[in-house]
Design an enzyme around this catalytic site. Structure first.
Site, PDB file in Angstrom:
ATOM      1  N   ASN A 103       0.857  -1.195   0.000  1.00 24.59           N
ATOM      2  CA  ASN A 103       0.000   0.000   0.000  1.00 24.59           C
ATOM      3  C   ASN A 103       0.889   1.241   0.000  1.00 24.59           C
ATOM      4  O   ASN A 103       2.113   1.123  -0.082  1.00 24.59           O
ATOM      5  CB  ASN A 103      -0.947  -0.017   1.201  1.00 24.59           C
ATOM      6  CG  ASN A 103      -0.184  -0.051   2.514  1.00 24.59           C
ATOM      7  OD1 ASN A 103       0.547   0.872   2.838  1.00 24.59           O
ATOM      8  ND2 ASN A 103      -0.310  -1.145   3.241  1.00 24.59           N
ATOM      9  N   LYS A 117     -10.845  -3.771  18.907  1.00 27.63           N
ATOM     10  CA  LYS A 117      -9.431  -4.123  19.079  1.00 27.63           C
ATOM     11  C   LYS A 117      -8.928  -3.789  20.484  1.00 27.63           C
ATOM     12  O   LYS A 117      -7.745  -3.900  20.772  1.00 27.63           O
ATOM     13  CB  LYS A 117      -8.593  -3.417  18.007  1.00 27.63           C
ATOM     14  CG  LYS A 117      -9.064  -3.742  16.568  1.00 27.63           C
ATOM     15  CD  LYS A 117      -8.087  -3.291  15.511  1.00 27.63           C
ATOM     16  CE  LYS A 117      -8.645  -3.518  14.120  1.00 27.63           C
ATOM     17  NZ  LYS A 117      -7.632  -3.564  13.071  1.00 27.63           N
ATOM     18  N   PHE A 172      -4.172   3.271  14.880  1.00 29.48           N
ATOM     19  CA  PHE A 172      -4.552   4.286  13.898  1.00 29.48           C
ATOM     20  C   PHE A 172      -5.759   3.753  13.139  1.00 29.48           C
ATOM     21  O   PHE A 172      -5.985   2.537  13.101  1.00 29.48           O
ATOM     22  CB  PHE A 172      -3.399   4.556  12.921  1.00 29.48           C
ATOM     23  CG  PHE A 172      -2.485   5.661  13.376  1.00 29.48           C
ATOM     24  CD1 PHE A 172      -1.667   5.485  14.483  1.00 29.48           C
ATOM     25  CD2 PHE A 172      -2.432   6.875  12.703  1.00 29.48           C
ATOM     26  CE1 PHE A 172      -0.825   6.498  14.912  1.00 29.48           C
ATOM     27  CE2 PHE A 172      -1.592   7.891  13.121  1.00 29.48           C
ATOM     28  CZ  PHE A 172      -0.786   7.704  14.227  1.00 29.48           C
TER      29      PHE A 172
HETATM   30  O1  PMT Z   1       3.176   6.098   6.550  1.00 32.61           O
HETATM   31  P1  PMT Z   1       2.625   7.429   6.068  1.00 32.61           P
HETATM   32  O2  PMT Z   1       2.814   7.617   4.574  1.00 32.61           O
HETATM   33  O3  PMT Z   1       3.126   8.591   6.890  1.00 32.61           O
HETATM   34  O4  PMT Z   1       1.042   7.395   6.243  1.00 32.61           O
HETATM   35  C1  PMT Z   1       0.485   7.371   7.531  1.00 32.61           C
HETATM   36  C2  PMT Z   1      -0.683   6.378   7.649  1.00 32.61           C
HETATM   37  C3  PMT Z   1      -1.834   6.831   6.775  1.00 32.61           C
HETATM   38  C4  PMT Z   1      -0.231   4.979   7.217  1.00 32.61           C
HETATM   39  C5  PMT Z   1      -1.085   6.352   9.152  1.00 32.61           C
HETATM   40  O5  PMT Z   1      -1.473   7.633   9.537  1.00 32.61           O
HETATM   41  C6  PMT Z   1      -2.222   5.375   9.398  1.00 32.61           C
HETATM   42  O6  PMT Z   1      -3.396   5.675   9.292  1.00 32.61           O
HETATM   43  N1  PMT Z   1      -1.855   4.102   9.763  1.00 32.61           N
HETATM   44  C7  PMT Z   1      -2.816   2.991   9.906  1.00 32.61           C
HETATM   45  C8  PMT Z   1      -3.170   2.449   8.565  1.00 32.61           C
HETATM   46  C9  PMT Z   1      -4.111   1.262   8.639  1.00 32.61           C
HETATM   47  O7  PMT Z   1      -3.719   0.188   8.347  1.00 32.61           O
HETATM   48  O8  PMT Z   1      -5.307   1.553   9.102  1.00 32.61           O
HETATM   49  P2  PMT Z   1      -6.486   0.447   9.286  1.00 32.61           P
HETATM   50  O9  PMT Z   1      -7.682   1.282   9.615  1.00 32.61           O
HETATM   51  O10 PMT Z   1      -6.558  -0.457   8.111  1.00 32.61           O
HETATM   52  O11 PMT Z   1      -6.041  -0.407  10.539  1.00 32.61           O
HETATM   53  C10 PMT Z   1      -6.420  -0.066  11.859  1.00 32.61           C
HETATM   54  C11 PMT Z   1      -5.319  -0.386  12.838  1.00 32.61           C
HETATM   55  O12 PMT Z   1      -5.136  -1.808  12.859  1.00 32.61           O
HETATM   56  C12 PMT Z   1      -3.992   0.240  12.514  1.00 32.61           C
HETATM   57  O13 PMT Z   1      -3.390   0.671  13.714  1.00 32.61           O
HETATM   58  C13 PMT Z   1      -3.190  -0.909  11.890  1.00 32.61           C
HETATM   59  O14 PMT Z   1      -1.795  -0.783  12.169  1.00 32.61           O
HETATM   60  C14 PMT Z   1      -3.773  -2.121  12.615  1.00 32.61           C
HETATM   61  N2  PMT Z   1      -3.727  -3.369  11.833  1.00 32.61           N
HETATM   62  C15 PMT Z   1      -4.424  -3.496  10.667  1.00 32.61           C
HETATM   63  C16 PMT Z   1      -4.392  -4.707   9.985  1.00 32.61           C
HETATM   64  C17 PMT Z   1      -3.644  -5.776  10.526  1.00 32.61           C
HETATM   65  N3  PMT Z   1      -3.585  -6.942   9.902  1.00 32.61           N
HETATM   66  N4  PMT Z   1      -2.979  -5.614  11.671  1.00 32.61           N
HETATM   67  C18 PMT Z   1      -3.011  -4.443  12.336  1.00 32.61           C
HETATM   68  O15 PMT Z   1      -2.383  -4.305  13.398  1.00 32.61           O
END
Ligand code: PMT
Length: 413
Positions: free
Chosen positions: A221, A352, A334
């Site tokens: 991504n 979570k 996040f």
């Molecule tokens: O890296 P940059 O270019 O600076 O961009 C920043 C960012 C947009 C990546 C950052 O600000 C951000 O939003 N990070 C989380 C991205 C994400 O995966 O969001 P999500 O809504 O899909 O996941 C929610 C949370 O679960 C996140 O904390 C993620 O790390 C976690 N997750 C998701 C999937 C997975 N299999 N395991 C996880 O731990």
């Protein structure tokens, strides 16, 4: 705890000033040596004699008023401070401090002191939300100033909203905790970057994971790692013991941070979980793949006639796993959303089991993937939410650490 500690309080012109008289009295009773600086506007609300009677030290209101000819007042008071608290802090003083203006006792002392600086804003809800004030606060936070967030409620101007000065008992508790933690340090070398995360073990994840199809192709991504790296760097500068678990990025390794590379979601899971038991705070800024190819080829796949279907399977949801195994850790997730940001963010916090969610609407310009800035709303487990304006990821990192510190303190107590 307070015995022998010098607390300098810069009082500016706001109706909440009456709360500071109470705080001064409480601090003095606890044995602190309290010095009060007042702006001219503050003296229109309350006479200096009130504070003088409470703290038993001269109240300084004018840089040219030098009660003791053997010292220069604003340097003397700056040097003796173990903590400089500016409360109530008006939009005006916040603007001055953020722009290096030094034209009264508070702003000159601010520039001269090596002590930690805390700022407790109090103002009308719309003034507080104005980008000018928010930008100034972010700048001050990035220099290491800590904010005591104002509370929501009835404001003297008649509005109901965020802007009410924190209660004296709450400020007192935070000051006591600060001195009892032994985090109070005058650190000339680090200028104003306070060491308020000393003793805290923090794990931060950053960047995108890669899920291999074959040795030359993968799913990924747009995460650049900038957000997570900024958090790791800011936390290390503030004294935390930081491990950064990073997907592949082009970013330089932050100073004083242990960097561990993790290519896939599974790698990241393994590296995070290994460190989880000993972590105090975990911040999951990485963009982790939700799916990976069910099968990875050992050799480069050859083109075939017709379409190709790749079967995908779920990866481990690392954050959910951490939430399920949480004991003492403060867990920050996040949420990268493009619609229904609040509902999705709160849903993730529940499912979570995180203590805080930082939600970014990644379809907004200046927010999310790849750019140097972000626009987020912080959601806390206690129900509050704090929308922040667009700011550099490095400034935002400090604001997020302030939220973590304050919310974690509430949780630990
Ligand atoms: O890296 P940059 O270019 O600076 O961009 C920043 C960012 C947009 C990546 C950052 O600000 C951000 O939003 N990070 C989380 C991205 C994400 O995966 O969001 P999500 O809504 O899909 O996941 C929610 C949370 O679960 C996140 O904390 C993620 O790390 C976690 N997750 C998701 C999937 C997975 N299999 N395991 C996880 O731990």
């Amino acid at each position: 705890m307070m015995q022998g500690k010098t607390i300098v309080i810069g009082v500016t012109g706001g109706i909440a000033i009456y709360k500071i008289a109470d705080l001064c009295s409480k601090l003095t009773q606890k044995g602190a040596d309290v010095w009060v600086l007042m702006t001219e506007s503050a003296t229109r609300f309350v006479q200096p004699i009130t504070f003088q009677a409470l703290v038993r030290n001269p109240v300084l209101t004018d840089t040219f008023q030098e009660p003791n000819p053997s010292v220069i007042s604003h340097i003397d008071v700056a040097d003796r401070a173990d903590l400089l608290l500016i409360a109530p802090a008006t939009a005006n003083v916040i603007g001055k401090l953020a722009n290096g203006i030094a034209d009264d006792m508070i702003s000159t002392t601010f520039l001269a002191t090596k002590a930690p600086v805390w700022i407790a804003p109090a103002m009308n809800v719309n003034m507080y939300a104005h980008p000018a004030v928010q930008d100034n606060m972010s700048k001050l936070a990035s220099w290491g100033c800590r904010f005591i967030e104002p509370e929501e409620g009835y404001l003297a101007c008649g509005w109901i909203g965020k802007g009410r000065l924190a209660e004296p008992m709450d400020m007192l508790a935070q000051i006591e905790a600060f001195f009892s933690e032994g985090t109070c340090q005058k650190d000339a070398a680090l200028l104003k970057v306070r060491q308020d995360l000393q003793g805290i073990k923090m794990v931060v994840t950053a960047g995108a994971t890669r899920e291999a199809i074959d040795p030359v192709r993968f799913f990924t991504n747009h995460s650049s790692g900038k957000m997570g790296y900024a958090i790791a760097e800011a936390a290390a500068k503030r004294g935390a013991d930081v491990t950064l678990i990073s997907g592949k990025t082009n970013l330089a390794r932050p100073e004083d941070v242990e960097v561990v590379e993790a290519v896939s979601a599974e790698d990241m899971f393994r590296e995070v979980i290994k460190r989880y038991a000993h972590a105090d705070v975990v911040v999951k800024a990485a963009a982790v793949a939700d799916y990976r190819p069910k099968m990875t080829y050992d050799h480069k796949m050859k083109k075939q006639p017709g379409d190709l279907v790749i079967e995908m399977e779920r990866t481990t949801d690392i954050l959910a796993e951490l939430g399920a195994r949480k004991t003492h850790q403060f867990l920050v997730g996040f949420a990268a959303e493009t619609q229904d940001v609040e509902a999705n963010a709160r849903g993730k916090m529940e499912r979570k089991n995180t203590d805080m969610i930082v939600a970014n609407n990644v379809s907004q310009e200046g927010a999310g993937f790849g750019v140097d800035t972000n626009i987020v709303t912080v959601y806390l487990r206690t129900g509050e939410s704090y929308p922040l304006p667009q700011m550099d990821k490095s400034q935002l990192a400090h604001r997020l650490l302030d939220f973590i510190l304050e919310a974690r303190r509430g949780k630990v107590e």
